[in-house]
Write an enzyme that holds these catalytic residues in place. Sequence first.
Site, PDB file in Angstrom:
ATOM      1  N   ALA A   1       3.251  -1.042   4.773  1.00 36.84           N
ATOM      2  CA  ALA A   1       2.747  -1.090   6.158  1.00 36.84           C
ATOM      3  C   ALA A   1       2.251  -2.481   6.562  1.00 36.84           C
ATOM      4  O   ALA A   1       2.277  -2.836   7.751  1.00 36.84           O
ATOM      5  CB  ALA A   1       1.637  -0.061   6.333  1.00 36.84           C
TER       6      ALA A   1
ATOM      7  N   HIS B   1      12.850  -3.202   1.766  1.00 34.30           N
ATOM      8  CA  HIS B   1      12.357  -1.892   2.195  1.00 34.30           C
ATOM      9  C   HIS B   1      13.289  -0.807   1.709  1.00 34.30           C
ATOM     10  O   HIS B   1      14.523  -0.959   1.758  1.00 34.30           O
ATOM     11  CB  HIS B   1      12.251  -1.798   3.723  1.00 34.30           C
ATOM     12  CG  HIS B   1      11.308  -2.795   4.293  1.00 34.30           C
ATOM     13  ND1 HIS B   1       9.942  -2.676   4.142  1.00 34.30           N
ATOM     14  CD2 HIS B   1      11.514  -3.940   4.965  1.00 34.30           C
ATOM     15  CE1 HIS B   1       9.365  -3.711   4.721  1.00 34.30           C
ATOM     16  NE2 HIS B   1      10.296  -4.494   5.221  1.00 34.30           N
TER      17      HIS B   1
ATOM     18  N   ASN C   1       8.003  -5.918  -1.023  1.00 31.34           N
ATOM     19  CA  ASN C   1       7.928  -4.750  -0.144  1.00 31.34           C
ATOM     20  C   ASN C   1       6.454  -4.623   0.239  1.00 31.34           C
ATOM     21  O   ASN C   1       5.654  -4.026  -0.495  1.00 31.34           O
ATOM     22  CB  ASN C   1       8.425  -3.479  -0.820  1.00 31.34           C
ATOM     23  CG  ASN C   1       8.453  -2.308   0.164  1.00 31.34           C
ATOM     24  OD1 ASN C   1       7.913  -2.408   1.275  1.00 31.34           O
ATOM     25  ND2 ASN C   1       9.069  -1.201  -0.242  1.00 31.34           N
TER      26      ASN C   1
ATOM     27  N   ARG D   1       5.776  12.076  -2.780  1.00 32.17           N
ATOM     28  CA  ARG D   1       5.758  12.639  -1.421  1.00 32.17           C
ATOM     29  C   ARG D   1       6.830  11.971  -0.586  1.00 32.17           C
ATOM     30  O   ARG D   1       7.285  10.874  -0.898  1.00 32.17           O
ATOM     31  CB  ARG D   1       4.383  12.407  -0.779  1.00 32.17           C
ATOM     32  CG  ARG D   1       3.279  13.261  -1.411  1.00 32.17           C
ATOM     33  CD  ARG D   1       1.987  13.147  -0.637  1.00 32.17           C
ATOM     34  NE  ARG D   1       2.221  13.320   0.779  1.00 32.17           N
ATOM     35  CZ  ARG D   1       1.444  12.799   1.749  1.00 32.17           C
ATOM     36  NH1 ARG D   1       0.387  12.083   1.429  1.00 32.17           N
ATOM     37  NH2 ARG D   1       1.715  13.003   3.016  1.00 32.17           N
TER      38      ARG D   1
ATOM     39  N   PRO E   1       0.785  -1.232   0.000  1.00 32.17           N
ATOM     40  CA  PRO E   1       0.000   0.000   0.000  1.00 32.17           C
ATOM     41  C   PRO E   1       0.821   1.288   0.000  1.00 32.17           C
ATOM     42  O   PRO E   1       1.833   1.393   0.693  1.00 32.17           O
ATOM     43  CB  PRO E   1      -0.836  -0.103   1.280  1.00 32.17           C
ATOM     44  CG  PRO E   1      -0.183  -1.160   2.092  1.00 32.17           C
ATOM     45  CD  PRO E   1       0.495  -2.091   1.139  1.00 32.17           C
ATOM     46  N   ASN E   2       0.341   2.218  -0.802  1.00 36.96           N
ATOM     47  CA  ASN E   2       0.851   3.590  -0.936  1.00 36.96           C
ATOM     48  C   ASN E   2       2.131   3.691  -1.760  1.00 36.96           C
ATOM     49  O   ASN E   2       2.565   4.797  -2.071  1.00 36.96           O
ATOM     50  CB  ASN E   2       1.050   4.258   0.439  1.00 36.96           C
ATOM     51  CG  ASN E   2      -0.253   4.354   1.206  1.00 36.96           C
ATOM     52  OD1 ASN E   2      -1.217   4.916   0.687  1.00 36.96           O
ATOM     53  ND2 ASN E   2      -0.320   3.776   2.381  1.00 36.96           N
TER      54      ASN E   2
ATOM     55  N   TYR F   1      11.815   8.146   1.386  1.00 38.02           N
ATOM     56  CA  TYR F   1      11.724   7.043   0.429  1.00 38.02           C
ATOM     57  C   TYR F   1      12.483   7.287  -0.876  1.00 38.02           C
ATOM     58  O   TYR F   1      12.533   6.404  -1.729  1.00 38.02           O
ATOM     59  CB  TYR F   1      10.247   6.741   0.121  1.00 38.02           C
ATOM     60  CG  TYR F   1       9.469   6.346   1.354  1.00 38.02           C
ATOM     61  CD1 TYR F   1       9.829   5.218   2.082  1.00 38.02           C
ATOM     62  CD2 TYR F   1       8.382   7.098   1.803  1.00 38.02           C
ATOM     63  CE1 TYR F   1       9.135   4.855   3.228  1.00 38.02           C
ATOM     64  CE2 TYR F   1       7.670   6.739   2.938  1.00 38.02           C
ATOM     65  CZ  TYR F   1       8.058   5.616   3.651  1.00 38.02           C
ATOM     66  OH  TYR F   1       7.376   5.241   4.779  1.00 38.02           O
TER      67      TYR F   1
ATOM     68  N   ARG G   1      13.230   3.667  12.674  1.00 41.01           N
ATOM     69  CA  ARG G   1      12.076   4.588  12.628  1.00 41.01           C
ATOM     70  C   ARG G   1      11.172   4.354  13.847  1.00 41.01           C
ATOM     71  O   ARG G   1      11.640   3.931  14.886  1.00 41.01           O
ATOM     72  CB  ARG G   1      11.359   4.414  11.279  1.00 41.01           C
ATOM     73  CG  ARG G   1      12.295   4.755  10.090  1.00 41.01           C
ATOM     74  CD  ARG G   1      11.622   4.596   8.761  1.00 41.01           C
ATOM     75  NE  ARG G   1      10.473   5.503   8.640  1.00 41.01           N
ATOM     76  CZ  ARG G   1       9.544   5.401   7.702  1.00 41.01           C
ATOM     77  NH1 ARG G   1       9.630   4.436   6.791  1.00 41.01           N
ATOM     78  NH2 ARG G   1       8.543   6.246   7.662  1.00 41.01           N
TER      79      ARG G   1
ATOM     80  N   GLU H   1      12.439 -10.033   1.547  1.00 32.90           N
ATOM     81  CA  GLU H   1      11.783  -8.815   2.067  1.00 32.90           C
ATOM     82  C   GLU H   1      12.629  -7.605   1.671  1.00 32.90           C
ATOM     83  O   GLU H   1      13.857  -7.622   1.831  1.00 32.90           O
ATOM     84  CB  GLU H   1      11.701  -8.928   3.593  1.00 32.90           C
ATOM     85  CG  GLU H   1      11.107  -7.705   4.262  1.00 32.90           C
ATOM     86  CD  GLU H   1      11.100  -7.823   5.790  1.00 32.90           C
ATOM     87  OE1 GLU H   1      11.897  -8.611   6.353  1.00 32.90           O
ATOM     88  OE2 GLU H   1      10.302  -7.104   6.416  1.00 32.90           O
TER      89      GLU H   1
HETATM   90  O1  CA2 Z   1      10.741   1.612   3.632  1.00 35.03           O
HETATM   91  C1  CA2 Z   1       9.875   0.925   3.064  1.00 35.03           C
HETATM   92  O2  CA2 Z   1      10.018   0.476   1.931  1.00 35.03           O
HETATM   93  C2  CA2 Z   1       8.538   0.668   3.764  1.00 35.03           C
HETATM   94  O3  CA2 Z   1       8.095  -0.628   3.417  1.00 35.03           O
HETATM   95  C3  CA2 Z   1       7.581   1.723   3.232  1.00 35.03           C
HETATM   96  C4  CA2 Z   1       6.211   1.687   3.905  1.00 35.03           C
HETATM   97  C5  CA2 Z   1       6.354   1.705   5.432  1.00 35.03           C
HETATM   98  O4  CA2 Z   1       5.075   1.534   6.013  1.00 35.03           O
HETATM   99  C6  CA2 Z   1       7.286   0.617   5.929  1.00 35.03           C
HETATM  100  O5  CA2 Z   1       7.425   0.763   7.326  1.00 35.03           O
HETATM  101  C7  CA2 Z   1       8.646   0.743   5.281  1.00 35.03           C
HETATM  102  C8  CA2 Z   1       5.361   2.895   3.481  1.00 35.03           C
HETATM  103  C9  CA2 Z   1       5.190   3.035   2.016  1.00 35.03           C
HETATM  104  C10 CA2 Z   1       4.475   4.329   1.777  1.00 35.03           C
HETATM  105  O6  CA2 Z   1       4.913   4.880   0.579  1.00 35.03           O
HETATM  106  C11 CA2 Z   1       4.769   6.225   0.394  1.00 35.03           C
HETATM  107  C12 CA2 Z   1       5.280   6.732  -0.762  1.00 35.03           C
HETATM  108  C13 CA2 Z   1       5.195   8.076  -1.020  1.00 35.03           C
HETATM  109  C14 CA2 Z   1       4.575   8.909  -0.119  1.00 35.03           C
HETATM  110  C15 CA2 Z   1       4.073   8.397   1.041  1.00 35.03           C
HETATM  111  C16 CA2 Z   1       4.163   7.042   1.307  1.00 35.03           C
END
Ligand code: CA2
Length: 144
Positions: A79, A102, A76, A19, A11-12, A24, A109, A100
């Site tokens: 969340a 990330h 990946n 953003r 997700p996201n 990221y 974090r 896995e």
């Molecule tokens: O660091 C990573 O790749 C994560 O899997 C990213 C997840 C986070 O919940 C994990 O703890 C670590 C979040 C992905 C959200 O992606 C976004 C991308 C652009 C703007 C906002 C969020």
Amino acid sequence: MTNTVYVLNGPNLNLLGMREPEIYGADTLDDIAAMLEDRARELGLEIEMRQSNHEGHLVDWLHEAQAEGAKAVLLNAAAYTHTSIALLDAIKAIRTPVIEVHLSDPSTREPFRHHSYVGLAAAKTVQGLGARSYLVALEAVAEL
Ligand code: CA2
């Protein structure tokens, strides 16, 4: 077994590059797909890149990876990494190795990101290298 590597994104991650680049990075998911495809060509691998905001899609795609004889899965789970027993069970239910991935390093974090259900069953974890985490994970697949 085929030379296909499924790259599953949760997700996201469709918003990547738009953003929070300080966390990221500036690459979009399409940029990462292009990087992976270039490297995969050199390694004699094929990439099947997917993204979903829905947990069940990720479960279905893990099953599909096994049914299609994928060489490995880079996952990946975003969340869902920190919440999903369904993904843990799906990884345990397939023989296909799952790595896995990330972008950030969740262990540095917020505390709620320190536990990974995915990591309990993954063959390996690559994190904290930005988009390069995916490339390092792909290189690990080539050595499986
Ligand atoms: O660091 C990573 O790749 C994560 O899997 C990213 C997840 C986070 O919940 C994990 O703890 C670590 C979040 C992905 C959200 O992606 C976004 C991308 C652009 C703007 C906002 C969020």
